[in-house]
Every structure is written in C-alpha cells, then in structure tokens.
Design a protein around this motif. Sequence first.
Motif, PDB file in Angstrom:
ATOM      1  N   SER A 182       0.740  -1.252   0.108  1.00 17.30           N
ATOM      2  CA  SER A 182      -0.115  -0.073   0.104  1.00 17.30           C
ATOM      3  C   SER A 182       0.859   1.392   0.070  1.00 17.30           C
ATOM      4  O   SER A 182       0.487   2.192  -0.299  1.00 17.30           O
ATOM      5  N   SER A 183       2.164   1.365   0.494  1.00 15.77           N
ATOM      6  CA  SER A 183       2.963   2.367   0.575  1.00 15.77           C
ATOM      7  C   SER A 183       3.618   2.430  -0.914  1.00 15.77           C
ATOM      8  O   SER A 183       3.726   3.530  -1.242  1.00 15.77           O
ATOM      9  N   GLY A 184       4.263   1.399  -1.297  1.00 20.72           N
ATOM     10  CA  GLY A 184       4.940   1.323  -2.465  1.00 20.72           C
ATOM     11  C   GLY A 184       6.460   1.706  -2.304  1.00 20.72           C
ATOM     12  O   GLY A 184       7.503   1.127  -2.847  1.00 20.72           O
ATOM     13  N   SER A 240      -1.004  12.270  -3.525  1.00 26.70           N
ATOM     14  CA  SER A 240      -1.230  11.056  -3.180  1.00 26.70           C
ATOM     15  C   SER A 240      -0.737  10.878  -1.576  1.00 26.70           C
ATOM     16  O   SER A 240      -0.624   9.536  -1.131  1.00 26.70           O
ATOM     17  N   THR A 241      -0.459  11.970  -0.932  1.00 25.66           N
ATOM     18  CA  THR A 241       0.149  11.561   0.408  1.00 25.66           C
ATOM     19  C   THR A 241      -0.911  10.987   1.092  1.00 25.66           C
ATOM     20  O   THR A 241      -2.216  11.425   1.445  1.00 25.66           O
ATOM     21  N   LYS A 242      -0.767   9.871   2.011  1.00 21.77           N
ATOM     22  CA  LYS A 242      -1.744   9.213   2.836  1.00 21.77           C
ATOM     23  C   LYS A 242      -1.598   9.878   4.244  1.00 21.77           C
ATOM     24  O   LYS A 242      -0.524   9.946   4.862  1.00 21.77           O
ATOM     25  N   PRO A 249       3.083   8.420  10.808  1.00 18.89           N
ATOM     26  CA  PRO A 249       4.008   9.433  11.618  1.00 18.89           C
ATOM     27  C   PRO A 249       4.920  10.159  10.551  1.00 18.89           C
ATOM     28  O   PRO A 249       5.383  11.116  11.062  1.00 18.89           O
ATOM     29  N   GLY A 250       4.990   9.743   9.322  1.00 16.43           N
ATOM     30  CA  GLY A 250       5.853  10.822   8.493  1.00 16.43           C
ATOM     31  C   GLY A 250       5.416  12.003   8.265  1.00 16.43           C
ATOM     32  O   GLY A 250       6.153  12.984   7.852  1.00 16.43           O
ATOM     33  N   ASN A 289       5.321   8.691   1.263  1.00 19.01           N
ATOM     34  CA  ASN A 289       5.077   7.577   1.671  1.00 19.01           C
ATOM     35  C   ASN A 289       4.825   7.407   3.160  1.00 19.01           C
ATOM     36  O   ASN A 289       4.522   6.404   3.509  1.00 19.01           O
ATOM     37  N   SER A 290       4.413   8.497   3.827  1.00 18.46           N
ATOM     38  CA  SER A 290       3.880   8.760   5.163  1.00 18.46           C
ATOM     39  C   SER A 290       4.916   7.935   6.185  1.00 18.46           C
ATOM     40  O   SER A 290       4.241   7.505   7.173  1.00 18.46           O
ATOM     41  N   THR A 291       6.219   7.643   5.771  1.00 22.04           N
ATOM     42  CA  THR A 291       6.866   7.091   6.655  1.00 22.04           C
ATOM     43  C   THR A 291       8.253   7.689   6.793  1.00 22.04           C
ATOM     44  O   THR A 291       8.511   8.920   6.009  1.00 22.04           O
TER      45      THR A 291
END
Length: 333
Positions: free
Chosen positions: A43-45, A94-96, A112-113, A218-220
């Motif tokens: 889901s992140s890629g 596309s930012t989650k 958390p990113g 990627n939100s990480t």
Amino acid sequence: MENSTQEIVISCLCGKHQHTWALPASIKALSYGICHCNSCRKSSGGSLYQGSIEWPFSLIRVSGTDQIPDGPKTFLQQYEFGSSLHVWFCETCSTKLYWQYLKDAPKFELFPGLLPETLVESGQISLSCNLQIHIADTLDEGLSSCFFGLDGEIGLRYQGGRDSPSYIAQERHKAPPALPAIVEGECHCGQSTLKLSSRSGAKFPVELDTSKESQLLNSTHISAWALVSPEDIISVNNMPLHILEKLKSNTKDGVIGPLGVYTTDKTVIFFCNKCSASVLTQPLQSTKTSVLKVGASLLNSQAGARKEDILDWSEVQPVVLEHHNIRLDPRNF
C-alpha cells in the motif's frame, strides 16, 4: 498562564489538505506501531513498512479555514484497504494522511511521516516505536531491527498480530536466489503494475531516502527506492516507459489511466490513483541516462521484504534519525 493545548498542522505534500489539531500540552511523548505485513508494504510502494499513531485529538480547522468539517476525512480520497480499514489520502499528490478503523468505535490513526519535524527536533514531543507486528511476513525481518523505543531497546516484535507469539529471528543460511530475468510488481489494489529487466545483469541499487518530500509521499520516515535505468523498465501498466513519458509531456498533473501524476519543484511523481501507492519518481532534469526511483515494496521477490535477490544494498549508507530513535545499518543484514 501556559496554554492547555498546542496547535499542530498536518499537511500533505502539495499543501492542499492542511489539518490543524489541538494537542494537549500534557502530551510530551507519542508512540507509534509498525506493521510489516505484505499488504501494508504494497500500500505504500516506497516503504518497507507502514506505521501509525493513535490520534484521539481535537480537530480545529481544515486548510486554513475556521470551519470544522465532519471529521478529518472531509475532501480526502478514500481507499478501502479492507473490510474494517480505510485509508484517506490526497488525490492530488497521493499523501496518505490517516487510517480509519471501522470496528467498534471508528477511530483515526495518523501516519508518522506527517508529524511536523520541528516538534520532534525541538524536543517538544518525543517519538518512538513501541510495537511491531507481522514480522514473519517479511521473511528476512525487513527493517524491523532499526526502530527503538524511548528506552533505547527494540520494542515488542510479533510474528503476526499482537495476539501472536513474539518473533524469534531465524538465522539465514541460504544465499538469496539469483536475479530473475523479469522482475514484476504491483500496488496494493493491483491497478498499477510494473515489469523490469536488468540489462546489465546486476541487481538494482537501493536508495534510502529520509527527505521530507519522501516522508510525505510515503507517510513514513524511511523510503526505500530501487534505482532503475529507463532502459530496464519494460512497461508500466503494460505501457512502454517512453509512451508514459510522452503522455506526461502532453498533459498537466492529473491522471494518466490508472496513474496519478504530481510534479514538485524537483520530481515528477507517478502513483496509483486508487490506493495511493508510490509507483515511480522521475527527476525533472530528465535525460536519456537518468535514473528513475521505483517503489521497492511494489516489486515481487522470493527473498523477503529487503528483496536481496533483486536489490543491491552494498552501497547503502547507515541511516540515523536520532530524534526519532531510528538507527539503520545495512551492514548488519
């Protein structure tokens, strides 16, 4: 008199969605959990894991207005990750931003990113990982050994979910399989696909990226990219790369088939417009010999999350994010 709350702003990469939250001043530490399951990675890629922070705080405003919407999901794109879990992301870049759990009382968790770096670097809030689940899905432990709690120790690591036995690392005796002739990959929803072939016969180098752009994308905190020559890309969504580049040159940011396209001041980003997974990024100063960055988690491998049959980690430098209690040294793999 000291304020009882502090305001923090969560923003996506393009800035279209800015959510201002009231964080109680008494909150000095935030912990997050990490999932290493195959689904979360897909889901992140662009990340070999996915994390989230429980987020029971009060929303003050959205995108600079004083209007309080019906929850933070207002105006965000929804992806049904599973029957009881949705992902909310920006349809433009596309930012989650959030997971939403639907079982029992619906609740949101923040990726958390997205947490403002100034809060952590200034010491206003400490951030640490206290739980890791589905380590067994990685086969090789992925990046699970680099996340530490406030006590400096690796937090609880579970083989499956948190009700499963804790994970016991298995010693690896076998060398990873040889590089396959064709490397395939896909995002979580399966809408966006990749097909690669290394013309040099060598594995694709890895880049670990801790830039804020990648953290938002990627939100990480750590993104993992496979560095790929354009000549090594057979197809993206069954289209040759030169066709994709031609389509991009003839359109503004938006959608090319199942791909979303967003351009920063440095990079053209291609992502799945259904599940938001990062597919590949391309430097704006693109030349015939430019190296493209492909989301490492999309690629299918028999060797594990680090995909050591496909990816070359030998030149990757150690990553230390002191304020986040993250220390990654690929030499320890």
